[in-house]
Design an enzyme around this catalytic site. Structure first.
Site, PDB file in Angstrom:
ATOM      1  N   GLY A  24       0.778  -1.227   0.000  1.00 36.03           N
ATOM      2  CA  GLY A  24       0.000   0.000   0.000  1.00 36.03           C
ATOM      3  C   GLY A  24       0.813   1.283   0.000  1.00 36.03           C
ATOM      4  O   GLY A  24       0.272   2.362   0.226  1.00 36.03           O
ATOM      5  N   LEU A  25       2.119   1.189  -0.282  1.00 35.66           N
ATOM      6  CA  LEU A  25       2.932   2.415  -0.295  1.00 35.66           C
ATOM      7  C   LEU A  25       3.200   2.922  -1.718  1.00 35.66           C
ATOM      8  O   LEU A  25       4.023   3.819  -1.918  1.00 35.66           O
ATOM      9  CB  LEU A  25       4.252   2.216   0.444  1.00 35.66           C
ATOM     10  N   GLY A  26       2.535   2.335  -2.689  1.00 30.41           N
ATOM     11  CA  GLY A  26       2.603   2.875  -4.054  1.00 30.41           C
ATOM     12  C   GLY A  26       3.861   2.501  -4.815  1.00 30.41           C
ATOM     13  O   GLY A  26       4.317   3.271  -5.664  1.00 30.41           O
ATOM     14  N   SER A  27       4.419   1.308  -4.564  1.00 33.14           N
ATOM     15  CA  SER A  27       5.711   0.976  -5.175  1.00 33.14           C
ATOM     16  C   SER A  27       5.642   0.933  -6.701  1.00 33.14           C
ATOM     17  O   SER A  27       6.506   1.508  -7.373  1.00 33.14           O
ATOM     18  CB  SER A  27       6.255  -0.340  -4.615  1.00 33.14           C
ATOM     19  N   ALA A  44       5.310   4.423  -8.156  1.00 31.22           N
ATOM     20  CA  ALA A  44       6.543   5.205  -8.037  1.00 31.22           C
ATOM     21  C   ALA A  44       7.563   4.774  -9.090  1.00 31.22           C
ATOM     22  O   ALA A  44       8.250   5.618  -9.674  1.00 31.22           O
ATOM     23  CB  ALA A  44       7.115   5.058  -6.632  1.00 31.22           C
ATOM     24  N   ASP A  47      -3.232   7.339  -6.421  1.00 34.77           N
ATOM     25  CA  ASP A  47      -1.795   7.064  -6.264  1.00 34.77           C
ATOM     26  C   ASP A  47      -0.956   7.871  -7.248  1.00 34.77           C
ATOM     27  O   ASP A  47       0.019   8.522  -6.860  1.00 34.77           O
ATOM     28  CB  ASP A  47      -1.508   5.574  -6.480  1.00 34.77           C
TER      29      ASP A  47
HETATM   30  O1  PMV Z   1      -3.428  -0.676  -1.539  1.00 40.04           O
HETATM   31  P1  PMV Z   1      -3.530   0.810  -1.565  1.00 40.04           P
HETATM   32  O2  PMV Z   1      -2.790   1.560  -0.538  1.00 40.04           O
HETATM   33  O3  PMV Z   1      -3.322   1.400  -2.929  1.00 40.04           O
HETATM   34  O4  PMV Z   1      -4.999   1.156  -1.124  1.00 40.04           O
HETATM   35  C1  PMV Z   1      -6.109   0.769  -1.805  1.00 40.04           C
HETATM   36  C2  PMV Z   1      -7.148   1.773  -1.486  1.00 40.04           C
HETATM   37  C3  PMV Z   1      -8.549   1.272  -1.726  1.00 40.04           C
HETATM   38  O5  PMV Z   1      -9.395   2.341  -1.423  1.00 40.04           O
HETATM   39  C4  PMV Z   1      -8.853   0.110  -0.794  1.00 40.04           C
HETATM   40  C5  PMV Z   1      -8.749   0.813  -3.166  1.00 40.04           C
HETATM   41  C6  PMV Z   1      -8.759   1.931  -4.212  1.00 40.04           C
HETATM   42  O6  PMV Z   1      -8.761   1.595  -5.420  1.00 40.04           O
HETATM   43  O7  PMV Z   1      -8.815   3.114  -3.882  1.00 40.04           O
END
Ligand code: PMV
Length: 309
Positions: free
Chosen positions: A101-104, A107, A148
């Site tokens: 979930g940190l956008g690797s 990035a 993201d």
């Molecule tokens: O996995 P991450 O940090 O990119 O989070 C996903 C975020 C959600 O809201 C669960 C899914 C989305 O597409 O926004």
């Protein structure tokens, strides 16, 4: 030779609810980053992308259309107006953990766009970089919200409503987050899909929860702009309770959230898809050491402190 970087990100408020049209806030995490390094390659090789940490080597002209690294290179060359396939080697390295979930992935794509543009003497505004990267995000996630690529391209906090608005906004007073890794990889599509099935079976149970998450994101934007730290922490706690009710937390995340609060954090919540990945806690210079220690004792495999400004 050309070198370019891109930062990581965390979702501060509104994960999951953003999928159902509610607002969300994401912020850049500049303490971790992906790096793209470009050097001339042997004549006739075309563009080759090398990721030594992942043991990957992609020859762009031979890669299938949906190979993400080749896809972002092709998209960038097209946007620059380079029809040809220059002889370049792009080496990718990253300190951003994968699938937490940190956008690797985002990035890495962003660093490639920046490096290629710079190397070929082209300049893209941040919005153009964000739009280019979004095209590759679709390969990873199907229907990404776009939060993201926006936060990583602009390196600024972003307030986001899917398909409606993406606003870059400014922080009234810098604040610090402890970002702790549960060590559990959590595929976003799996958690999103599970919530989707439960939502469809009983929308009236979930709608009010999603509404409240949306209200919290809106209130949080004001708190950030006005530099109201205590209010921000309170909103994080409330958002985490709602994520628990949505069924996307897990014992490991709840343990880290409790530890951070015990250490004096002003608020704490899971961040991203949940059921693993990361959690975040609002800390100060005074509390960050104790929170860091208690997070590690509670099972965090890694903790980083980032300042949001
Ligand atoms: O996995 P991450 O940090 O990119 O989070 C996903 C975020 C959600 O809201 C669960 C899914 C989305 O597409 O926004």
């Amino acid at each position: 030779m050309t070198l370019a970087y891109a930062c990581g990100k965390v979702i501060l408020f509104g994960e999951h609810a953003v999928v159902y049209g509610r607002p969300a806030i994401a912020v850049p995490v500049t303490e971790v980053q992906a790096q793209a390094y470009i050097e001339p390659g042997p004549a006739g090789q075309g563009v080759v992308v090398v990721a030594p940490d992942l043991d990957r080597r992609v020859i762009v002209r031979e890669a299938p259309p949906d190979e993400p690294l080749a896809h972002i290179v092709r998209g960038t060359l097209r946007a620059i107006g380079r029809g040809s396939d220059p002889d370049l080697t792009i080496t990718i390295t990253s300190t951003i953990p994968i699938a937490r979930g940190l956008g690797s992935g985002t990035a890495v794509s962003t660093a490639i766009v920046r490096a290629l543009a710079r190397h070929l003497g082209h300049w893209f505004p941040s919005q153009a970089i964000s739009d280019l990267v979004y095209q590759t995000e679709v390969l990873y996630h199907g229907t990404p919200s776009g939060i993201d690529n926006t936060v990583i391209a602009f390196e600024k906090p972003v307030y986001f409503v899917k398909g409606v608005t993406r606003e870059i906004f400014w922080v009234g007073r810098p604040f610090r987050l402890a970002v702790a890794d549960t060590g559990l990889a959590s595929p976003t599509w799996e958690v999103v899909g599970d919530l989707r099935r439960r939502y469809q079976a009983d929308p009236t149970r979930y709608e009010p929860l999603l509404d409240r998450v949306g209200e919290i994101a809106l209130a949080a934007r004001s708190a950030i702009v006005q530099g109201q730290e205590a209010e921000l922490g309170r909103l994080m706690d409330e958002n985490h309770a709602l994520l628990q009710e949505l069924g996307v937390s897990c014992p490991e995340l709840d343990r880290l959230v409790a530890a951070a609060r015990q250490g004096g954090a002003l608020g704490a919540k899971l961040s991203g898809a949940g059921r693993g990945g990361h959690m975040i806690a609002l800390v100060t210079e005074e509390t960050q050491g104790r929170v860091d220690m208690l997070l590690r004792l509670a099972g965090a495999v890694r903790v980083l402190i980032t300042e949001i400004r």
